[in-house]
Design a protein around this motif. Structure first.
Motif, PDB file in Angstrom:
ATOM      1  N   VAL A   1       0.851  -1.190   0.000  1.00 44.50           N
ATOM      2  CA  VAL A   1       0.000   0.000   0.000  1.00 44.50           C
ATOM      3  C   VAL A   1       0.881   1.231   0.000  1.00 44.50           C
ATOM      4  CG1 VAL A   1      -1.816   1.247   1.210  1.00 44.50           C
ATOM      5  CG2 VAL A   1      -1.746  -1.248   1.315  1.00 44.50           C
ATOM      6  N   ARG A   2       0.729   2.045  -1.033  1.00 42.95           N
ATOM      7  CA  ARG A   2       1.491   3.293  -1.149  1.00 42.95           C
ATOM      8  C   ARG A   2       0.614   4.351  -1.793  1.00 42.95           C
ATOM      9  NH1 ARG A   2       7.607   2.308  -3.010  1.00 42.95           N
ATOM     10  NH2 ARG A   2       8.004   0.470  -1.782  1.00 42.95           N
ATOM     11  N   PRO A   3       0.952   5.617  -1.604  1.00 45.91           N
ATOM     12  CA  PRO A   3       0.248   6.653  -2.364  1.00 45.91           C
ATOM     13  C   PRO A   3       0.456   6.407  -3.863  1.00 45.91           C
ATOM     14  CG  PRO A   3       1.512   7.637  -0.582  1.00 45.91           C
ATOM     15  CD  PRO A   3       1.908   6.188  -0.655  1.00 45.91           C
ATOM     16  N   ALA A   4      -0.549   6.704  -4.656  1.00 42.41           N
ATOM     17  CA  ALA A   4      -0.509   6.409  -6.095  1.00 42.41           C
ATOM     18  C   ALA A   4       0.741   6.953  -6.768  1.00 42.41           C
ATOM     19  CB  ALA A   4      -1.762   6.960  -6.767  1.00 42.41           C
ATOM     20  N   GLU A   5       1.194   8.135  -6.372  1.00 44.02           N
ATOM     21  CA  GLU A   5       2.362   8.740  -7.032  1.00 44.02           C
ATOM     22  C   GLU A   5       3.666   7.998  -6.727  1.00 44.02           C
ATOM     23  OE1 GLU A   5       1.515  11.037  -3.256  1.00 44.02           O
ATOM     24  OE2 GLU A   5       0.317  10.468  -4.990  1.00 44.02           O
ATOM     25  N   LEU A   6       3.669   7.114  -5.733  1.00 41.40           N
ATOM     26  CA  LEU A   6       4.870   6.353  -5.391  1.00 41.40           C
ATOM     27  C   LEU A   6       4.845   4.919  -5.920  1.00 41.40           C
ATOM     28  CD1 LEU A   6       5.402   7.510  -1.696  1.00 41.40           C
ATOM     29  CD2 LEU A   6       6.459   8.406  -3.775  1.00 41.40           C
ATOM     30  N   THR A   7       3.910   4.612  -6.807  1.00 42.63           N
ATOM     31  CA  THR A   7       3.823   3.249  -7.326  1.00 42.63           C
ATOM     32  C   THR A   7       4.582   3.067  -8.635  1.00 42.63           C
ATOM     33  OG1 THR A   7       1.735   3.704  -8.438  1.00 42.63           O
ATOM     34  CG2 THR A   7       1.611   2.792  -6.213  1.00 42.63           C
ATOM     35  N   PHE A   8       5.216   4.099  -9.126  1.00 43.32           N
ATOM     36  CA  PHE A   8       5.990   4.011 -10.355  1.00 43.32           C
ATOM     37  C   PHE A   8       7.452   4.330 -10.074  1.00 43.32           C
ATOM     38  CE2 PHE A   8       1.671   5.159 -11.600  1.00 43.32           C
ATOM     39  CZ  PHE A   8       1.395   4.110 -12.438  1.00 43.32           C
ATOM     40  N   GLY A   9       8.303   4.130 -11.044  1.00 46.31           N
ATOM     41  CA  GLY A   9       9.712   4.481 -10.902  1.00 46.31           C
ATOM     42  C   GLY A   9      10.476   3.504 -10.033  1.00 46.31           C
ATOM     43  N   GLU A  10      11.143   4.026  -9.004  1.00 48.07           N
ATOM     44  CA  GLU A  10      12.012   3.226  -8.145  1.00 48.07           C
ATOM     45  C   GLU A  10      11.292   2.065  -7.467  1.00 48.07           C
ATOM     46  OE1 GLU A  10      13.882   5.750  -5.305  1.00 48.07           O
ATOM     47  OE2 GLU A  10      14.649   7.118  -6.832  1.00 48.07           O
ATOM     48  N   GLY A  11      10.020   2.205  -7.180  1.00 49.94           N
ATOM     49  CA  GLY A  11       9.267   1.169  -6.501  1.00 49.94           C
ATOM     50  C   GLY A  11       9.111  -0.105  -7.299  1.00 49.94           C
ATOM     51  N   ARG A  12       9.236  -0.024  -8.608  1.00 48.94           N
ATOM     52  CA  ARG A  12       9.020  -1.195  -9.461  1.00 48.94           C
ATOM     53  C   ARG A  12       9.950  -2.359  -9.111  1.00 48.94           C
ATOM     54  NH1 ARG A  12       5.305  -0.954 -12.633  1.00 48.94           N
ATOM     55  NH2 ARG A  12       4.710   0.196 -14.428  1.00 48.94           N
ATOM     56  N   GLU A  13      11.193  -2.076  -8.798  1.00 46.18           N
ATOM     57  CA  GLU A  13      12.135  -3.146  -8.458  1.00 46.18           C
ATOM     58  C   GLU A  13      11.726  -3.831  -7.148  1.00 46.18           C
ATOM     59  OE1 GLU A  13      16.773  -3.494  -7.293  1.00 46.18           O
ATOM     60  OE2 GLU A  13      16.306  -2.276  -9.066  1.00 46.18           O
ATOM     61  N   SER A  14      11.334  -3.045  -6.160  1.00 49.28           N
ATOM     62  CA  SER A  14      10.916  -3.647  -4.892  1.00 49.28           C
ATOM     63  C   SER A  14       9.598  -4.405  -5.061  1.00 49.28           C
ATOM     64  CB  SER A  14      10.809  -2.597  -3.790  1.00 49.28           C
ATOM     65  OG  SER A  14       9.809  -1.659  -4.076  1.00 49.28           O
ATOM     66  N   PHE A  15       8.720  -3.941  -5.955  1.00 49.04           N
ATOM     67  CA  PHE A  15       7.482  -4.660  -6.222  1.00 49.04           C
ATOM     68  C   PHE A  15       7.776  -6.014  -6.852  1.00 49.04           C
ATOM     69  CE2 PHE A  15       5.274  -0.338  -6.922  1.00 49.04           C
ATOM     70  CZ  PHE A  15       5.158  -0.156  -5.568  1.00 49.04           C
ATOM     71  N   ALA A  16       8.737  -6.049  -7.757  1.00 44.31           N
ATOM     72  CA  ALA A  16       9.106  -7.317  -8.400  1.00 44.31           C
ATOM     73  C   ALA A  16       9.649  -8.305  -7.370  1.00 44.31           C
ATOM     74  CB  ALA A  16      10.124  -7.069  -9.507  1.00 44.31           C
ATOM     75  N   ALA A  17      10.472  -7.814  -6.446  1.00 46.80           N
ATOM     76  CA  ALA A  17      11.020  -8.687  -5.399  1.00 46.80           C
ATOM     77  C   ALA A  17       9.912  -9.187  -4.474  1.00 46.80           C
ATOM     78  CB  ALA A  17      12.085  -7.939  -4.598  1.00 46.80           C
ATOM     79  N   ALA A  18       8.991  -8.311  -4.109  1.00 45.12           N
ATOM     80  CA  ALA A  18       7.881  -8.709  -3.237  1.00 45.12           C
ATOM     81  C   ALA A  18       6.967  -9.703  -3.949  1.00 45.12           C
ATOM     82  CB  ALA A  18       7.087  -7.475  -2.799  1.00 45.12           C
ATOM     83  N   ALA A  19       6.736  -9.489  -5.236  1.00 48.97           N
ATOM     84  CA  ALA A  19       5.902 -10.414  -6.014  1.00 48.97           C
ATOM     85  C   ALA A  19       6.542 -11.797  -6.077  1.00 48.97           C
ATOM     86  CB  ALA A  19       5.669  -9.869  -7.414  1.00 48.97           C
ATOM     87  N   GLU A  20       7.851 -11.837  -6.240  1.00 53.53           N
ATOM     88  CA  GLU A  20       8.557 -13.120  -6.281  1.00 53.53           C
ATOM     89  C   GLU A  20       8.477 -13.821  -4.928  1.00 53.53           C
ATOM     90  OE1 GLU A  20      10.753 -16.376  -7.662  1.00 53.53           O
ATOM     91  OE2 GLU A  20       9.595 -14.831  -8.682  1.00 53.53           O
TER      92      GLU A  20
END
Length: 55
Positions: free
Chosen positions: A12-31
């Protein structure tokens, strides 16, 4: 979050923080979620009344 049929890891993050740098951490969390047999989702915006229940 647990449902009757599955478990979810929800980022859960503010919408403006769901792009850019967060993508790598999202990929790790998804894995991580996949390895554990969980579902994964990114939530960028909640309805105003739900924000007070987040801890």
């Amino acid at each position: 979050m647990r449902t009757r049929t599955s478990a979810w890891l929800i980022e859960v993050r503010p919408a403006e923080l769901t792009f850019g740098e967060g993508r790598e951490s999202f990929a790790a969390a998804a894995e991580l979620a996949r390895v554990c047999g969980w579902e994964f989702a990114v939530v960028g915006e909640w309805l105003p009344h739900t924000m007070m229940t987040l801890d």
